[in-house]
Design a protein around this motif. Structure first.
Motif, PDB file in Angstrom:
ATOM      1  N   LEU A 591       0.825  -1.206   0.000  1.00 36.27           N
ATOM      2  CA  LEU A 591       0.000   0.000   0.000  1.00 36.27           C
ATOM      3  C   LEU A 591       0.864   1.262   0.000  1.00 36.27           C
ATOM      4  CD1 LEU A 591      -2.581   1.562   0.123  1.00 36.27           C
ATOM      5  CD2 LEU A 591      -2.764   1.042   2.571  1.00 36.27           C
ATOM      6  N   LEU A 592       1.890   1.270   0.820  1.00 39.73           N
ATOM      7  CA  LEU A 592       2.791   2.419   0.822  1.00 39.73           C
ATOM      8  C   LEU A 592       3.454   2.585  -0.550  1.00 39.73           C
ATOM      9  CD1 LEU A 592       4.390   1.958   4.343  1.00 39.73           C
ATOM     10  CD2 LEU A 592       2.950   3.871   3.622  1.00 39.73           C
ATOM     11  N   GLY A 593       3.766   1.453  -1.176  1.00 38.22           N
ATOM     12  CA  GLY A 593       4.339   1.523  -2.512  1.00 38.22           C
ATOM     13  C   GLY A 593       3.372   2.124  -3.513  1.00 38.22           C
ATOM     14  N   GLU A 594       2.105   1.770  -3.400  1.00 38.88           N
ATOM     15  CA  GLU A 594       1.094   2.330  -4.296  1.00 38.88           C
ATOM     16  C   GLU A 594       0.912   3.831  -4.047  1.00 38.88           C
ATOM     17  OE1 GLU A 594      -2.534   0.177  -3.865  1.00 38.88           O
ATOM     18  OE2 GLU A 594      -1.558  -1.780  -4.108  1.00 38.88           O
ATOM     19  N   MET A 595       0.983   4.229  -2.796  1.00 40.23           N
ATOM     20  CA  MET A 595       0.788   5.633  -2.456  1.00 40.23           C
ATOM     21  C   MET A 595       1.979   6.487  -2.878  1.00 40.23           C
ATOM     22  SD  MET A 595      -0.943   5.180   1.317  1.00 40.23           S
ATOM     23  CE  MET A 595      -1.259   6.938   1.530  1.00 40.23           C
ATOM     24  N   GLY A 596       3.172   5.896  -2.864  1.00 45.33           N
ATOM     25  CA  GLY A 596       4.352   6.615  -3.314  1.00 45.33           C
ATOM     26  C   GLY A 596       4.642   7.850  -2.478  1.00 45.33           C
ATOM     27  N   PRO A 597       5.114   8.923  -3.117  1.00 41.22           N
ATOM     28  CA  PRO A 597       5.518  10.129  -2.375  1.00 41.22           C
ATOM     29  C   PRO A 597       4.428  10.719  -1.493  1.00 41.22           C
ATOM     30  CG  PRO A 597       6.332  10.224  -4.626  1.00 41.22           C
ATOM     31  CD  PRO A 597       5.413   9.038  -4.562  1.00 41.22           C
ATOM     32  N   SER A 598       3.161  10.433  -1.794  1.00 39.69           N
ATOM     33  CA  SER A 598       2.090  10.986  -0.955  1.00 39.69           C
ATOM     34  C   SER A 598       2.110  10.395   0.452  1.00 39.69           C
ATOM     35  CB  SER A 598       0.722  10.741  -1.596  1.00 39.69           C
ATOM     36  OG  SER A 598       0.422   9.352  -1.631  1.00 39.69           O
ATOM     37  N   ALA A 599       2.866   9.316   0.647  1.00 45.32           N
ATOM     38  CA  ALA A 599       2.972   8.686   1.973  1.00 45.32           C
ATOM     39  C   ALA A 599       4.247   9.123   2.694  1.00 45.32           C
ATOM     40  CB  ALA A 599       2.945   7.172   1.833  1.00 45.32           C
ATOM     41  N   ALA A 600       4.759  10.316   2.349  1.00 43.86           N
ATOM     42  CA  ALA A 600       6.030  10.778   2.903  1.00 43.86           C
ATOM     43  C   ALA A 600       6.024  10.838   4.429  1.00 43.86           C
ATOM     44  CB  ALA A 600       6.376  12.153   2.331  1.00 43.86           C
ATOM     45  N   ALA A 601       4.847  10.975   5.025  1.00 46.68           N
ATOM     46  CA  ALA A 601       4.781  11.032   6.488  1.00 46.68           C
ATOM     47  C   ALA A 601       5.294   9.751   7.135  1.00 46.68           C
ATOM     48  CB  ALA A 601       3.338  11.302   6.932  1.00 46.68           C
ATOM     49  N   ALA A 602       5.348   8.668   6.366  1.00 47.60           N
ATOM     50  CA  ALA A 602       5.807   7.382   6.912  1.00 47.60           C
ATOM     51  C   ALA A 602       7.319   7.226   6.859  1.00 47.60           C
ATOM     52  CB  ALA A 602       5.146   6.234   6.146  1.00 47.60           C
ATOM     53  N   LEU A 603       8.014   8.126   6.213  1.00 47.01           N
ATOM     54  CA  LEU A 603       9.452   7.948   6.010  1.00 47.01           C
ATOM     55  C   LEU A 603      10.240   7.774   7.314  1.00 47.01           C
ATOM     56  CD1 LEU A 603      10.120  10.424   3.050  1.00 47.01           C
ATOM     57  CD2 LEU A 603      10.279   7.928   3.013  1.00 47.01           C
ATOM     58  N   PRO A 604      10.034   8.614   8.336  1.00 43.95           N
ATOM     59  CA  PRO A 604      10.823   8.411   9.569  1.00 43.95           C
ATOM     60  C   PRO A 604      10.626   7.026  10.177  1.00 43.95           C
ATOM     61  CG  PRO A 604       9.767  10.567   9.586  1.00 43.95           C
ATOM     62  CD  PRO A 604       9.184   9.820   8.430  1.00 43.95           C
ATOM     63  N   ARG A 605       9.390   6.541  10.176  1.00 44.92           N
ATOM     64  CA  ARG A 605       9.126   5.222  10.748  1.00 44.92           C
ATOM     65  C   ARG A 605       9.758   4.117   9.905  1.00 44.92           C
ATOM     66  NH1 ARG A 605       5.054   8.532  12.175  1.00 44.92           N
ATOM     67  NH2 ARG A 605       3.937   8.204  14.163  1.00 44.92           N
ATOM     68  N   LEU A 606       9.694   4.254   8.592  1.00 40.77           N
ATOM     69  CA  LEU A 606      10.281   3.246   7.708  1.00 40.77           C
ATOM     70  C   LEU A 606      11.801   3.198   7.884  1.00 40.77           C
ATOM     71  CD1 LEU A 606       8.184   3.841   4.465  1.00 40.77           C
ATOM     72  CD2 LEU A 606       8.048   1.879   6.007  1.00 40.77           C
ATOM     73  N   ARG A 607      12.421   4.366   8.018  1.00 42.43           N
ATOM     74  CA  ARG A 607      13.875   4.383   8.232  1.00 42.43           C
ATOM     75  C   ARG A 607      14.230   3.670   9.534  1.00 42.43           C
ATOM     76  NH1 ARG A 607      13.362  10.326   6.861  1.00 42.43           N
ATOM     77  NH2 ARG A 607      13.677  10.443   4.601  1.00 42.43           N
ATOM     78  N   LYS A 608      13.422   3.889  10.558  1.00 46.57           N
ATOM     79  CA  LYS A 608      13.675   3.237  11.845  1.00 46.57           C
ATOM     80  C   LYS A 608      13.547   1.724  11.732  1.00 46.57           C
ATOM     81  CE  LYS A 608      12.146   3.250  16.666  1.00 46.57           C
ATOM     82  NZ  LYS A 608      11.175   3.824  17.647  1.00 46.57           N
ATOM     83  N   LEU A 609      12.594   1.264  10.936  1.00 43.75           N
ATOM     84  CA  LEU A 609      12.356  -0.175  10.792  1.00 43.75           C
ATOM     85  C   LEU A 609      13.480  -0.876  10.029  1.00 43.75           C
ATOM     86  CD1 LEU A 609       8.515  -0.200  10.083  1.00 43.75           C
ATOM     87  CD2 LEU A 609       9.672  -1.107  12.107  1.00 43.75           C
ATOM     88  N   LEU A 610      14.346  -0.129   9.374  1.00 40.17           N
ATOM     89  CA  LEU A 610      15.477  -0.746   8.675  1.00 40.17           C
ATOM     90  C   LEU A 610      16.448  -1.411   9.645  1.00 40.17           C
ATOM     91  CD1 LEU A 610      16.415   1.827   5.884  1.00 40.17           C
ATOM     92  CD2 LEU A 610      14.903  -0.155   5.739  1.00 40.17           C
ATOM     93  N   THR A 611      16.339  -1.098  10.927  1.00 43.35           N
ATOM     94  CA  THR A 611      17.213  -1.721  11.928  1.00 43.35           C
ATOM     95  C   THR A 611      16.464  -2.742  12.778  1.00 43.35           C
ATOM     96  OG1 THR A 611      16.757   0.056  13.520  1.00 43.35           O
ATOM     97  CG2 THR A 611      18.645   0.347  12.042  1.00 43.35           C
ATOM     98  N   HIS A 612      15.282  -3.126  12.356  1.00 42.23           N
ATOM     99  CA  HIS A 612      14.485  -4.093  13.112  1.00 42.23           C
ATOM    100  C   HIS A 612      15.228  -5.422  13.211  1.00 42.23           C
ATOM    101  CE1 HIS A 612      11.038  -6.636  14.237  1.00 42.23           C
ATOM    102  NE2 HIS A 612      10.434  -5.512  14.599  1.00 42.23           N
ATOM    103  N   ASP A 613      14.956  -6.180  14.280  1.00 36.06           N
ATOM    104  CA  ASP A 613      15.633  -7.465  14.494  1.00 36.06           C
ATOM    105  C   ASP A 613      15.276  -8.505  13.438  1.00 36.06           C
ATOM    106  OD1 ASP A 613      16.807  -6.461  16.750  1.00 36.06           O
ATOM    107  OD2 ASP A 613      15.334  -7.301  18.135  1.00 36.06           O
ATOM    108  N   TYR A 614      14.076  -8.396  12.874  1.00 27.21           N
ATOM    109  CA  TYR A 614      13.576  -9.435  11.967  1.00 27.21           C
ATOM    110  C   TYR A 614      13.812  -9.022  10.521  1.00 27.21           C
ATOM    111  CZ  TYR A 614      10.222 -12.984  10.260  1.00 27.21           C
ATOM    112  OH  TYR A 614       9.620 -14.049   9.638  1.00 27.21           O
ATOM    113  N   GLU A 615      14.499  -9.878   9.768  1.00 24.73           N
ATOM    114  CA  GLU A 615      14.881  -9.498   8.407  1.00 24.73           C
ATOM    115  C   GLU A 615      13.684  -9.272   7.488  1.00 24.73           C
ATOM    116  OE1 GLU A 615      14.916 -13.979   8.570  1.00 24.73           O
ATOM    117  OE2 GLU A 615      15.683 -12.354   9.811  1.00 24.73           O
ATOM    118  N   TRP A 616      12.573  -9.992   7.734  1.00 28.27           N
ATOM    119  CA  TRP A 616      11.400  -9.787   6.881  1.00 28.27           C
ATOM    120  C   TRP A 616      10.831  -8.386   7.069  1.00 28.27           C
ATOM    121  CZ3 TRP A 616       9.882 -12.243   2.754  1.00 28.27           C
ATOM    122  CH2 TRP A 616      10.248 -13.576   2.559  1.00 28.27           C
ATOM    123  N   VAL A 617      10.809  -7.891   8.300  1.00 30.49           N
ATOM    124  CA  VAL A 617      10.351  -6.515   8.532  1.00 30.49           C
ATOM    125  C   VAL A 617      11.279  -5.539   7.823  1.00 30.49           C
ATOM    126  CG1 VAL A 617       9.992  -4.732  10.280  1.00 30.49           C
ATOM    127  CG2 VAL A 617       9.230  -7.076  10.705  1.00 30.49           C
TER     128      VAL A 617
END
Length: 715
Positions: A591-617
């Protein structure tokens, strides 16, 4: 007999299903004069106390009593007790443990070290059992000589002696196999055993089967010595061997799933059929099958050589050997990359055999391999048409179990290739009365592969979906299968019944069905706008699977009508902050992929999730981050994708799909992509044909775009 059994606190010990307090009763039942009681107890022991080869504290505690049963001449069917002991010991050895008995990878200890120690102390007793007057006991005990007798010379002496006097082919093959196991376990045994096997293989006075076994087991001991002549020599011996095989030899399975006893009310037919398949796969039909499986393990990634061996197996004049060979062919095709055209055609040739069990197995293999089984399409169609001509249009429901399975499997294989010649039989299944034994679920599973017949299939699938009673939990599997088919077939006629199903699933708290219905409505986009209010209500669901599916469905059905960004973003941000990781899955990432740049508000959270313990996340977050943030996020995204794919190859499909979208920026991933394509085994999610073929296709496309010369040798 069984003295001391009540001195053990069985209730404090565990097996696969919890407390082991039932074990004393099972052990006593193994000595019962009633054959059915013994069979039931043995099945339960394998199912719970030795579940799928596992060794539990209760398994180890059972060994002294099993051994008493095995050595007591008054025990009926002692061979079963001996075979159980050997199986427990073999599995314990495979799991591994340190010299002090500490088990590798198990805490608290499960009993592997304790089990092996107990059995090795009785190695000489197993040698005596290998001379037992009962041939079944001897057959079961022979393997123990290689596993538990630590005196290499004594073990070799026993094996030499037994080979000289045993007459049964199964026992003689087991002796040769045990010799290799002994050589692999005890280094001091390897040189004399290897010399003995080499001599047996060359001894023309020996049976061809024994010479073949010796040849294979000798190279099992020394795989680095495999030369170019091995397969040719083995094929020559195999050709001479099959003439000595019985027409059909069925070795009893050591374990049969309890659910096979009788389909219980409320058990989905798919589950009953799955257990029947497990039972079928546990059986072998020729005494050389285990040997040939060992040969394929020895050959490993030599796919052309293994294909040559299987070609000889599939063409065997012995039906049992041919049946097992068809199944083994499917295992090679599903597990290993390569050009399998020859093998697929050989399997397809088995459709014409009068033996319907072999034909059914061939059709089953072709169904499982449908993505690459186009060369077999005409053979499948001819098989289906021959059945219709011989048995009539209702052959799908014939009372002849073998013909029925053969026909259904061939129809399903044909349907999965999108061939409309499968449609008449599918319609018979779908049109049958609700109370008829029509195996409609088998037709539903493949209906989605036939978009050209959507006008005939969709109304029938909708009728089946409407008739399901979702107040019964067991109907969930059937409902999900129908909705999957409707999703791929399309057609606005399905929207109303999907909406009705969503409503019923919510009322009956069928969360899995609710999620499937939301996913199906999502694919229909604005055509399903009538369900918007119902979908919107579910965006606040407390179920962690339902909520993201509802948010994604809301966006899909309403985005063409109004801007829903402000409505869905708070939900998405909340899901991304959830401490439970699995909702950050395809629904949210896509869904975020479909929304594209209009979902920019999610960027900080997505960057944080790049360090999540689980590789699938991390992978899902990286894919969404790229779609939303674009080139500015490329370095971080690329680093996460490459590390995740190296850490867990199952993520490869998701990773290469995102890399493909990144285009030229994915260039640093080229070494990993080349390495992945060089793997001989199938890869990707679940390591099946579908995911692996997609993985190879996308990888090749990306490599050719990034480096046109990189695919040399990977065609």
């Amino acid at each position: 007999m069984l003295d001391g059994i009540h001195d053990i606190d069985w209730a404090s010990l565990t097996h696969a299903y919890g407390s082991a307090e039932e074990v004393p009763a099972l052990l006593r039942a193994l000595r019962s004069p009633d054959a059915e009681e013994r069979r039931t107890a043995l099945d339960r022991f394998y199912s719970a106390v030795h579940h799928q080869g596992s060794v539990y504290p209760a398994t180890a505690a059972s060994l002294p009593f099993l051994f008493e049963l095995a050595v007591d001449s008054a025990t009926p069917d002692r061979a079963s007790a001996v075979a159980l002991l050997v199986s427990i010991g073999r599995e314990s050895l495979d799991r591994g443990f340190e010299e002090d008995g500490t088990e590798v990878g198990y805490y608290p200890p499960m009993g592997c070290g304790q089990s092996v120690a107990f059995l090795r102390e009785r190695g000489e007793r197993f040698a005596e059992l290998a001379r037992d007057p009962d041939p079944d006991v001897r057959l079961a005990a022979i393997g123990a000589v290689g596993l538990f007798l630590d005196d290499a010379d004594r073990a070799a002496e026993v094996l030499h002696e037994r080979l000289a006097v045993e007459e049964g082919i199964s026992a003689r093959l087991r002796i040769v196999d045990t010799a290799a196991a002994l050589a692999l376990r005890l280094p001091e045994a390897a040189p004399p055993i290897t010399d003995w096997l080499t001599g047996l293989a060359a001894d023309t006075a020996q049976d061809p089967a024994i010479r073949l076994a010796a040849l294979i087991q000798r190279f099992r001991c020394t795989p680095d010595d495999i030369g170019e002549d091995l397969v040719a020599d083995a094929v020559d011996l195999l050709r001479a061997t099959v003439h000595d095989l019985p027409a059909r030899h069925i070795a009893p399975a050591h374990s049969r799933p309890e659910a096979l006893a009788a389909p219980a009310d409320g058990v989905p037919p798919q589950i009953v059929a799955a257990f029947a398949d497990l039972d079928r796969h546990a059986r072998v039909h020729a005494p050389t099958t285990a040997l040939l499986r060992s040969f394929h393990e020895v050959l490993g990634d030599r796919v052309p050589e293994r294909t040559a061996v299987l070609a000889e197996q599939v063409n065997s004049p012995a039906p049992g050997a041919r049946l097992d060979a068809v199944r083994m062919s499917g295992e090679l095709i599903r597990g290993w990359r390569g050009d399998h055209t020859q093998l697929l055609l050989l399997v397809a040739d088995q459709l014409t055999t009068p033996d319907q069990e072999i034909a059914a197995e061939a059709a089953t293999v072709l169904e499982c391999c449908h993505l690459i089984a186009a060369p077999a399409r005409e053979a499948l169609a001819a098989h289906v048409e021959a059945h219709l001509a011989l048995h009539g249009p209702d052959v799908w429901m014939t009372s002849d179990a073998l013909v029925r399975r053969s026909h259904q499997e061939a129809v399903r294989a044909l349907a999965r290739q999108g061939d409309t010649r499968a449609v008449p039989s599918l319609l018979v299944a779908l049109d049958a009365d609700a109370d008829a034994d029509a195996d409609a679920w088998r037709a539903i599973q493949v209906a989605g592969h036939l978009p050209r017949a959507a006008d005939q299939l969709v109304p029938r699938l909708c009728d089946h979906l409407r008739r399901l009673d979702l107040s019964q939990q067991w109907t969930a599997m059937g409902a999900n299968a129908i909705m999957t088919a409707l999703t791929t077939l399309g057609g606005t006629a399905a929207v109303s019944v999907l909406t009705e199903t969503l409503d019923a699933a919510v009322r009956h708290e069928q969360h899995g069905v609710t999620r499937s219905a939301l996913g199906a409505l999502r694919t229909f986009g604005s055509t399903a706008a009538g369900a918007t209010d119902m979908i919107r209500a579910l965006t606040t669901s407390t179920d962690a699977h339902v909520r993201p599916a509802a948010v994604a469905a809301l966006w899909a059905v309403g985005r063409d009508l109004t801007d829903l960004t402000d409505e869905v973003m708070p939900h998405l941000l909340d899901i991304l902050d959830d401490r439970i990781s699995f909702p950050i899955s395809d629904d949210v990432a896509d869904l975020l992929g479909e929304m594209g740049p209009s979902a920019a508000a999610a960027l900080p959270r997505l960057r944080k999730l790049l360090t999540h313990d689980y590789e699938w996340v991390r992978v899902h977050a990286a894919a969404a981050l790229w779609a939303v943030g674009g080139e500015a996020e490329a370095p971080a995204v690329l680093d996460v994708l490459i590390q995740a794919m190296a850490q867990n190859p199952a993520t490869a499909n998701h990773v290469v799909t995102c890399l493909d979208r990144m285009g030229a920026l994915a260039a640093p991933a080229l070494p990993l992509l080349r390495e992945q394509l060089a793997e001989p085994r199938r890869g990707g999610r679940f390591q099946d044909i579908a995911h692996d073929e997609e993985l190879q296709r996308v990888s090749r496309r990306l490599i050719s775009r990034l480096d046109p010369h990189a695919l040399a040798g990977h065609g």
